[in-house]
Design a protein around this motif. Structure first.
Motif, PDB file in Angstrom:
ATOM      1  N   GLU A 128       0.849  -1.218   0.000  1.00 29.27           N
ATOM      2  CA  GLU A 128       0.000   0.000   0.000  1.00 29.27           C
ATOM      3  C   GLU A 128       0.875   1.255   0.000  1.00 29.27           C
ATOM      4  OE1 GLU A 128      -2.911  -0.152   3.156  1.00 29.27           O
ATOM      5  OE2 GLU A 128      -3.957   1.627   2.406  1.00 29.27           O
ATOM      6  N   LEU A 129       1.939   1.218   0.793  1.00 28.32           N
ATOM      7  CA  LEU A 129       2.851   2.378   0.844  1.00 28.32           C
ATOM      8  C   LEU A 129       3.538   2.586  -0.504  1.00 28.32           C
ATOM      9  CD1 LEU A 129       4.404   1.683   4.356  1.00 28.32           C
ATOM     10  CD2 LEU A 129       3.092   3.729   3.738  1.00 28.32           C
ATOM     11  N   ASN A 130       3.965   1.488  -1.131  1.00 30.43           N
ATOM     12  CA  ASN A 130       4.622   1.619  -2.436  1.00 30.43           C
ATOM     13  C   ASN A 130       3.662   2.148  -3.504  1.00 30.43           C
ATOM     14  OD1 ASN A 130       7.348   0.898  -1.945  1.00 30.43           O
ATOM     15  ND2 ASN A 130       6.772  -1.256  -1.797  1.00 30.43           N
ATOM     16  N   GLN A 131       2.390   1.718  -3.413  1.00 30.72           N
ATOM     17  CA  GLN A 131       1.414   2.178  -4.403  1.00 30.72           C
ATOM     18  C   GLN A 131       1.020   3.645  -4.161  1.00 30.72           C
ATOM     19  OE1 GLN A 131      -1.644  -0.750  -3.710  1.00 30.72           O
ATOM     20  NE2 GLN A 131      -0.291  -2.362  -4.553  1.00 30.72           N
ATOM     21  N   LYS A 132       0.821   4.023  -2.910  1.00 32.39           N
ATOM     22  CA  LYS A 132       0.269   5.349  -2.610  1.00 32.39           C
ATOM     23  C   LYS A 132       1.316   6.437  -2.455  1.00 32.39           C
ATOM     24  CE  LYS A 132      -4.051   3.642  -0.646  1.00 32.39           C
ATOM     25  NZ  LYS A 132      -4.944   3.617   0.543  1.00 32.39           N
ATOM     26  N   ILE A 133       2.584   6.067  -2.258  1.00 32.50           N
ATOM     27  CA  ILE A 133       3.607   7.110  -2.109  1.00 32.50           C
ATOM     28  C   ILE A 133       4.484   7.145  -3.367  1.00 32.50           C
ATOM     29  CG2 ILE A 133       5.552   7.959  -0.747  1.00 32.50           C
ATOM     30  CD1 ILE A 133       4.143   6.942   1.747  1.00 32.50           C
ATOM     31  N   GLY A 134       5.411   6.206  -3.506  1.00 40.75           N
ATOM     32  CA  GLY A 134       6.187   6.165  -4.763  1.00 40.75           C
ATOM     33  C   GLY A 134       7.293   7.206  -4.829  1.00 40.75           C
ATOM     34  N   GLU A 135       6.960   8.478  -4.588  1.00 44.93           N
ATOM     35  CA  GLU A 135       8.040   9.472  -4.589  1.00 44.93           C
ATOM     36  C   GLU A 135       7.663  10.675  -3.742  1.00 44.93           C
ATOM     37  OE1 GLU A 135       8.740  12.527  -6.897  1.00 44.93           O
ATOM     38  OE2 GLU A 135       6.636  12.913  -6.443  1.00 44.93           O
ATOM     39  N   ILE A 136       8.697  11.328  -3.231  1.00 46.16           N
ATOM     40  CA  ILE A 136       8.512  12.500  -2.351  1.00 46.16           C
ATOM     41  C   ILE A 136       9.513  13.558  -2.822  1.00 46.16           C
ATOM     42  CG2 ILE A 136       9.142  13.358  -0.039  1.00 46.16           C
ATOM     43  CD1 ILE A 136       6.603  12.168   0.344  1.00 46.16           C
ATOM     44  N   ASP A 137       9.036  14.768  -3.102  1.00 48.45           N
ATOM     45  CA  ASP A 137       9.928  15.894  -3.488  1.00 48.45           C
ATOM     46  C   ASP A 137      10.903  15.471  -4.589  1.00 48.45           C
ATOM     47  OD1 ASP A 137       8.609  16.950  -1.359  1.00 48.45           O
ATOM     48  OD2 ASP A 137      10.284  16.859   0.045  1.00 48.45           O
ATOM     49  N   VAL A 139      12.045  12.548  -5.236  1.00 41.59           N
ATOM     50  CA  VAL A 139      12.937  11.414  -4.918  1.00 41.59           C
ATOM     51  C   VAL A 139      12.109  10.131  -4.854  1.00 41.59           C
ATOM     52  CG1 VAL A 139      14.346  10.430  -3.053  1.00 41.59           C
ATOM     53  CG2 VAL A 139      14.603  12.838  -3.695  1.00 41.59           C
ATOM     54  N   LYS A 140      12.589   9.080  -5.526  1.00 40.12           N
ATOM     55  CA  LYS A 140      11.868   7.789  -5.514  1.00 40.12           C
ATOM     56  C   LYS A 140      11.974   7.175  -4.127  1.00 40.12           C
ATOM     57  CE  LYS A 140      11.664   3.379  -8.083  1.00 40.12           C
ATOM     58  NZ  LYS A 140      12.579   2.289  -7.663  1.00 40.12           N
ATOM     59  N   VAL A 141      10.853   6.640  -3.629  1.00 44.80           N
ATOM     60  CA  VAL A 141      10.830   5.993  -2.311  1.00 44.80           C
ATOM     61  C   VAL A 141      10.338   4.566  -2.492  1.00 44.80           C
ATOM     62  CG1 VAL A 141       9.926   6.074   0.040  1.00 44.80           C
ATOM     63  CG2 VAL A 141      10.200   8.206  -1.260  1.00 44.80           C
ATOM     64  N   THR A 142      11.107   3.603  -1.986  1.00 49.58           N
ATOM     65  CA  THR A 142      10.686   2.203  -2.081  1.00 49.58           C
ATOM     66  C   THR A 142      10.734   1.558  -0.703  1.00 49.58           C
ATOM     67  OG1 THR A 142      11.794   2.180  -4.242  1.00 49.58           O
ATOM     68  CG2 THR A 142      11.000   0.066  -3.394  1.00 49.58           C
ATOM     69  N   PHE A 143       9.672   0.826  -0.390  1.00 48.91           N
ATOM     70  CA  PHE A 143       9.579   0.129   0.897  1.00 48.91           C
ATOM     71  C   PHE A 143       9.790  -1.363   0.662  1.00 48.91           C
ATOM     72  CE2 PHE A 143       7.843   3.679   3.329  1.00 48.91           C
ATOM     73  CZ  PHE A 143       7.330   4.502   2.317  1.00 48.91           C
ATOM     74  N   TYR A 144      10.513  -2.016   1.562  1.00 42.29           N
ATOM     75  CA  TYR A 144      10.764  -3.452   1.455  1.00 42.29           C
ATOM     76  C   TYR A 144      10.388  -4.133   2.762  1.00 42.29           C
ATOM     77  CZ  TYR A 144      13.637  -2.136  -2.591  1.00 42.29           C
ATOM     78  OH  TYR A 144      14.079  -1.620  -3.792  1.00 42.29           O
ATOM     79  N   LYS A 145       9.678  -5.220   2.669  1.00 40.71           N
ATOM     80  CA  LYS A 145       9.250  -5.973   3.851  1.00 40.71           C
ATOM     81  C   LYS A 145      10.421  -6.759   4.420  1.00 40.71           C
ATOM     82  CE  LYS A 145       6.295  -9.916   5.151  1.00 40.71           C
ATOM     83  NZ  LYS A 145       7.350 -10.275   6.105  1.00 40.71           N
ATOM     84  N   ALA A 146      10.549  -6.761   5.749  1.00 42.27           N
ATOM     85  CA  ALA A 146      11.516  -7.647   6.416  1.00 42.27           C
ATOM     86  C   ALA A 146      10.696  -8.532   7.359  1.00 42.27           C
ATOM     87  CB  ALA A 146      12.577  -6.832   7.161  1.00 42.27           C
ATOM     88  N   THR A 147      11.311  -9.068   8.416  1.00 39.92           N
ATOM     89  CA  THR A 147      10.544  -9.967   9.300  1.00 39.92           C
ATOM     90  C   THR A 147       9.868  -9.157  10.401  1.00 39.92           C
ATOM     91  OG1 THR A 147      12.552 -10.273  10.590  1.00 39.92           O
ATOM     92  CG2 THR A 147      12.033 -11.972   8.938  1.00 39.92           C
ATOM     93  N   GLU A 148       8.789  -9.706  10.894  1.00 41.27           N
ATOM     94  CA  GLU A 148       8.025  -9.109  12.003  1.00 41.27           C
ATOM     95  C   GLU A 148       7.713  -7.634  11.717  1.00 41.27           C
ATOM     96  OE1 GLU A 148       9.272 -11.933  15.753  1.00 41.27           O
ATOM     97  OE2 GLU A 148      10.594 -10.242  15.335  1.00 41.27           O
ATOM     98  N   HIS A 149       8.149  -6.753  12.589  1.00 36.49           N
ATOM     99  CA  HIS A 149       7.813  -5.308  12.490  1.00 36.49           C
ATOM    100  C   HIS A 149       8.788  -4.540  11.609  1.00 36.49           C
ATOM    101  CE1 HIS A 149      10.822  -6.038  15.514  1.00 36.49           C
ATOM    102  NE2 HIS A 149      11.156  -4.766  15.500  1.00 36.49           N
ATOM    103  N   ARG A 150       9.769  -5.229  11.025  1.00 34.39           N
ATOM    104  CA  ARG A 150      10.878  -4.553  10.370  1.00 34.39           C
ATOM    105  C   ARG A 150      10.599  -4.288   8.891  1.00 34.39           C
ATOM    106  NH1 ARG A 150      12.385  -8.837  13.288  1.00 34.39           N
ATOM    107  NH2 ARG A 150      13.528  -8.473  15.235  1.00 34.39           N
ATOM    108  N   VAL A 151      11.016  -3.121   8.437  1.00 36.52           N
ATOM    109  CA  VAL A 151      10.950  -2.788   7.003  1.00 36.52           C
ATOM    110  C   VAL A 151      12.253  -2.079   6.638  1.00 36.52           C
ATOM    111  CG1 VAL A 151       8.440  -2.499   6.819  1.00 36.52           C
ATOM    112  CG2 VAL A 151       9.844  -0.572   7.514  1.00 36.52           C
ATOM    113  N   ALA A 152      12.522  -2.010   5.352  1.00 38.84           N
ATOM    114  CA  ALA A 152      13.640  -1.185   4.877  1.00 38.84           C
ATOM    115  C   ALA A 152      13.033  -0.134   3.951  1.00 38.84           C
ATOM    116  CB  ALA A 152      14.665  -2.036   4.140  1.00 38.84           C
ATOM    117  N   VAL A 153      13.624   1.065   3.978  1.00 39.37           N
ATOM    118  CA  VAL A 153      13.113   2.160   3.130  1.00 39.37           C
ATOM    119  C   VAL A 153      14.301   2.711   2.342  1.00 39.37           C
ATOM    120  CG1 VAL A 153      11.918   4.376   3.079  1.00 39.37           C
ATOM    121  CG2 VAL A 153      11.389   2.717   4.898  1.00 39.37           C
TER     122      VAL A 153
END
Ligand SMILES: O=C(O)[C@H](O)COP(=O)(O)O
Ligand SMILES: [Mg+2]
Length: 415
Positions: A128-137, A139-153
């Protein structure tokens, strides 16, 4: 002289102190460890300071040191290593962050730094974040799922800087922080501003997400923010084979660990059922280690268990004891399948005392099993108290030298 294969087992956050709820024993003291105790007959035992005495190590700097890569020289921040472990593709100039799905109130005070830790909707929220955000100012923004509560941006664009501060306050009850530039460069100022705008957009998307409405209906904390830390550009790290001659492979589910191992050129496997949490499938990890120990392609096999750290951060002493007993069980299973003609080191990457629920700079017990006829340390058990009687007093950067020596693979320093 027979060259032995090497098995390094790290129980993340293994080290502990006396725990009141365990009658002032440590989780290692309480855990039933028949297989580990059997190894003591031909083992050296002692204490390891991952970085140095009293230095509170992160999993990132500690694993770098244990693998023989000096973090004082090569560490640039956790973000890029964590992102690499999620499968992110990083290009020159990208800025990567470790992120926590977390819970904040309407005043942006952090209520839960992990939104309950178990986030079944993590993948949907990342999509949802990748679809609804994509870029800010711009700059391309990409979110990656990790385990449990963790993500990489990952931020991709021109003139970005990793010299910016965390938005993660690192404890609950505090407001999420404004990221600020850590030097006077225009790029640091611009990147900090982008991160603050991005954080607001993330909150807008997550706080209106149907997945969080469902979580709230189930009485679970909403993952309505991402706390960012460890901004870093990717830097090339030395390759394990080049400085040790070892062909290494890792078994882990934890993004950061997979990232560090990939960065030093190790192959990485995450067996089905390995979760990086207290619910991980220990048999699946053991079976993969057995397969890799039998594979002539590798001579250094690294097994990482995250459960001990997760239990520690959540203050769950009994879960930490159970995780240690599961590790003892898989050590027995591995030895029953491959025999004892291998060098084994069992230790932690740092202490995460249950009563602190955070890392500490206490030394970590280390056990080094050697098949050859060494003089073993005479200790009755493997734990923080007994380890003090052992002959090993090492830092993380000593580990690879010890493993090379006792597996008969060390090259002579001098003529
Ligand atoms: O579990 C991890 O990723 C770290 O060791 C601790 O991170 P956390 O406290 O943000 O979960
Ligand atoms: Mg750790």
């Amino acid at each position: 002289m027979k060259k032995y294969k090497i098995l390094l087992i790290i129980a993340d956050g293994l080290g502990d102190r006396q725990v009141k709820s365990l009658s002032n024993k440590t989780p290692l003291e309480v855990a039933d460890k028949p297989n580990i105790k059997e190894l003591l007959k031909s083992s050296l035992v002692g204490l390891m300071d991952p970085i140095g005495p009293g230095i509170v190590a992160g999993s990132d700097t500690s694993h770098m040191a244990i693998f023989g890569v000096d973090p004082h020289r090569y560490y640039r921040g956790r973000g890029a290593l964590e992102a690499l472990g999620t499968g992110a593709y990083l290009t020159e100039g990208d800025i990567a962050f470790r992120g926590n799905f977390a819970t904040v109130d309407e005043n942006m005070n952090v209520i839960d730094r992990r939104a309950g830790r178990k986030i079944d909707e993590s993948e949907q929220l990342v999509n949802e974040l990748n679809q609804k955000i994509g870029e800010i100012d711009g700059v391309k923004v990409t979110f990656y799922k990790a385990t449990e509560h963790r993500v990489a941006v990952v931020l991709s664009g021109k003139d970005l800087s990793d010299k910016i501060s965390d938005t993660d306050p690192h404890e609950v009850g505090h407001k999420i922080k404004e990221s600020i530039p850590l030097d006077n460069s225009i790029s640091a100022r611009r990147t900090a501003e982008i991160v603050n705008n991005l954080t607001k957009r993330i909150y807008d998307v997550l706080s209106t997400s149907v997945y969080n409405k469902n979580r709230i209906e189930r009485g679970e904390p909403p993952a309505n923010i991402i706390l960012l830390r460890g901004a870093s550009k990717f830097v090339e790290l030395p390759k394990l084979y080049n400085y040790t001659g070892l062909k290494g492979v890792a078994v882990s589910a934890t993004a950061l660990i997979k990232g560090v191992c990939k960065a030093i050129g190790m192959d990485v496997f995450t067996p089905k059922g390995a979760t990086g949490g207290i619910d991980t499938n220990y048999d699946a990890k053991a079976d993969k280690v057995i397969e890799l120990l039998k594979d002539d392609k590798y001579d250094f096999i690294f097994l990482h268990i995250k459960a001990t750290d997760a239990a520690s951060h959540d203050g769950k002493a009994e879960e930490k004891v159970k995780a240690i007993e599961k590790i003892d069980y898989i050590i027995g299973k591995i030895l029953n399948n491959v025999g004892r003609e291998i060098v084994i080191m069992f230790t932690g990457d740092h202490a995460t005392p249950i009563e602190l629920k955070e890392h500490s700079g206490d030394p970590v017990p280390v056990l080094l099993y050697v098949p050859d006829n060494i003089i073993p340390d005479y200790v009755s058990d493997f734990n923080e108290r007994e380890a003090r009687k052992g002959s090993l007093k090492i830092i993380g950067l000593d580990v690879m030298n010890l493993l090379l020596n006792y597996s008969n693979r060390a090259t002579k320093y001098g003529a």
